[in-house]
Design a protein around this motif. Sequence first.
Motif, mmCIF file in Angstrom:
data_model
loop_
_atom_site.group_PDB
_atom_site.id
_atom_site.type_symbol
_atom_site.label_atom_id
_atom_site.label_comp_id
_atom_site.label_asym_id
_atom_site.label_seq_id
_atom_site.Cartn_x
_atom_site.Cartn_y
_atom_site.Cartn_z
ATOM 1 N N SER A 192 0.043 93.318 -45.872
ATOM 2 C CA SER A 192 -0.157 94.751 -46.220
ATOM 3 C C SER A 192 0.031 95.210 -47.811
ATOM 4 O O SER A 192 -0.512 95.871 -48.231
ATOM 5 C CB SER A 192 0.145 95.533 -45.207
ATOM 6 O OG SER A 192 -0.485 95.340 -43.911
ATOM 7 N N VAL A 193 1.482 94.706 -47.845
ATOM 8 C CA VAL A 193 2.287 95.309 -49.107
ATOM 9 C C VAL A 193 1.540 94.285 -50.284
ATOM 10 O O VAL A 193 1.209 94.979 -51.323
ATOM 11 C CB VAL A 193 3.607 94.665 -49.010
ATOM 12 C CG1 VAL A 193 4.166 95.057 -50.435
ATOM 13 C CG2 VAL A 193 4.262 95.534 -48.179
ATOM 14 N N ALA A 194 1.137 93.089 -50.038
ATOM 15 C CA ALA A 194 0.208 92.561 -51.030
ATOM 16 C C ALA A 194 -0.922 93.043 -51.284
ATOM 17 O O ALA A 194 -1.444 93.163 -52.548
ATOM 18 C CB ALA A 194 0.295 90.907 -50.740
ATOM 19 N N ALA A 195 -1.667 93.411 -50.190
ATOM 20 C CA ALA A 195 -3.015 94.007 -50.465
ATOM 21 C C ALA A 195 -2.826 95.291 -51.106
ATOM 22 O O ALA A 195 -3.757 95.797 -51.842
ATOM 23 C CB ALA A 195 -3.635 94.210 -49.113
ATOM 24 N N ALA A 196 -1.812 96.167 -50.734
ATOM 25 C CA ALA A 196 -1.674 97.494 -51.518
ATOM 26 C C ALA A 196 -1.240 97.196 -53.059
ATOM 27 O O ALA A 196 -1.769 97.784 -53.780
ATOM 28 C CB ALA A 196 -0.484 98.071 -50.909
#
Length: 549
Positions: A192-196
């Motif tokens: 999720s952090v990478a996608a953010a």
Amino acid sequence: MSPTVLKKLKLKTRMILVLGLVSAFQTGLIGGFAWYYLSDSLDEEIGQRALMVAKTIAAMPEIITGVQRRDVDSLQALSQKLAATNEALFIVIGDHNAIRLAHPNPDRLGHSMADDDGDTGAIALEQGQGYVNKALGSLGLSMRGKAPIIDLAGEEIIGIVSVGYSLDQVRSTIARYNLVLFTVMALMLLGSVAAAIVIAGRFKRAIFGLEPEQIARLFEERDATLQSVREGIIAINREGIITTFNRTAIETLGLMPETRLSGQPITNVLPESGLPKVLGSGEPEFDQEVWLKGRHMIVNRLPVKQGSDIIGVVASFRPRDELDQVSRQLTRIQQYADTLRSQTHEYSNKLHTIAGLIQIGATDEALALIGSEVSDHQALIHLLLEAVPDPVIAGCLLGKYNRAREMGLKLIIDPGSRMMTVPEALPRDQLVSVLGNLIDNALEATRQQHSSGGEVHLSMSDLGHDLIFEVEDQGPGISLDDQERIFEKGFTSKPGINHGIGLHLVRSFVDRWGGSITLERLPQSGTRFTLYLPKRPTQSMSVVEETDR
């Protein structure tokens, strides 16, 4: 983190923090629910398993017979064997009074089953129903299933079976699942952090690296710019829906001040706008003359592209009469300037000549030159006063006469010319602009063939239903190929720039007024332009004049 501190961060950092926190919250929420659901499901599953085993044992003939005979030894051995077979923590068998007949701890035989958890098994013994409960007994925390033992005739409850499974086993199973669950949750959070980070980066590139405050400022500047422009502006998207307009557009189209155009199809508001055509073709259109809401407009249409895709069209427009007013002022200024320059130059030369003649004592020749000058101008002025009473047209011809003399040429006006009945509706500024363009072109063409002494002839007639003007030059003539294109905008045979406009304007005016213009090559050399203007304009020109007034 306080809102003030958050605002100081850049948009990309803010988006990563917000999306990361939201993802962490969602991941934690999903993980907690999964853990709770797994724990509850395992408890229920173990309970149902204990109850099923308890019912199965309670229905075994050996158990029923052993309870009826109170055969403690056989029941004790059988319960231990069944507990091992079913991997149960314990199997306890009691009589109809809940007195233990079998127990993993022999010391507890003969005592009440309520000693462990206070449950006397009343639901099973009195109501004849199996049930599940969780309790802490002498063997630890367990999930228990209890079932009544009914005699072989199926008529009397003679005892009870309690099967227990240790919840420590459940906890160890949950712990194994938790390791997998937390690993998945951590991977989800990292993903999720990478996608953010990716989403924030793409979003920042999509808005050209601008911060929200900069976007807000640009939007305010754009709105102020739109409202300050004195041309009407309307923009549509690829579906033909109006997205942008300014106040001038509302005023120019004669709509109510509170009218909101945003969100409306352009075909409903302005069916004749031509914007859908540009949306389909992708070709810009500049300085087009169209009719919008009954007014003659000058319109520019420009497609808006994102890469190679057309995502909309922007149009700017203003009434033709505003441009005509500016053109009128420029035409008059130009005429005055030409007349003054010509007269200044010409009379300066004549004065020098007269001064020289007087100095050498040739007074008779000086007087003759003065008389000739006065005679020529008086004849021209007399002709104009008699044949052309309109001061604007007469002033234009006088200025072109002086311009011709300055160029070393002659502008000869046919003595039989007559222009007495010029209709009031005919715009004088446009008429003199047309006539002036024709004469200027004739003078330029004549000068190409004759450095001096060349002549341009003009004749005028207002007999019949038309005003007729004929302009003849002594230039090289116009080829047949050029005759087809001579009135096209930008076409010229003259060297240099800023040419190719005059005859196009002539043709535009003539077409709007409903007249015609012809040209023919003269036998010797030169060209004759003949202009026909009806005394009554066409309907479209009448509407224009009414709007101008």
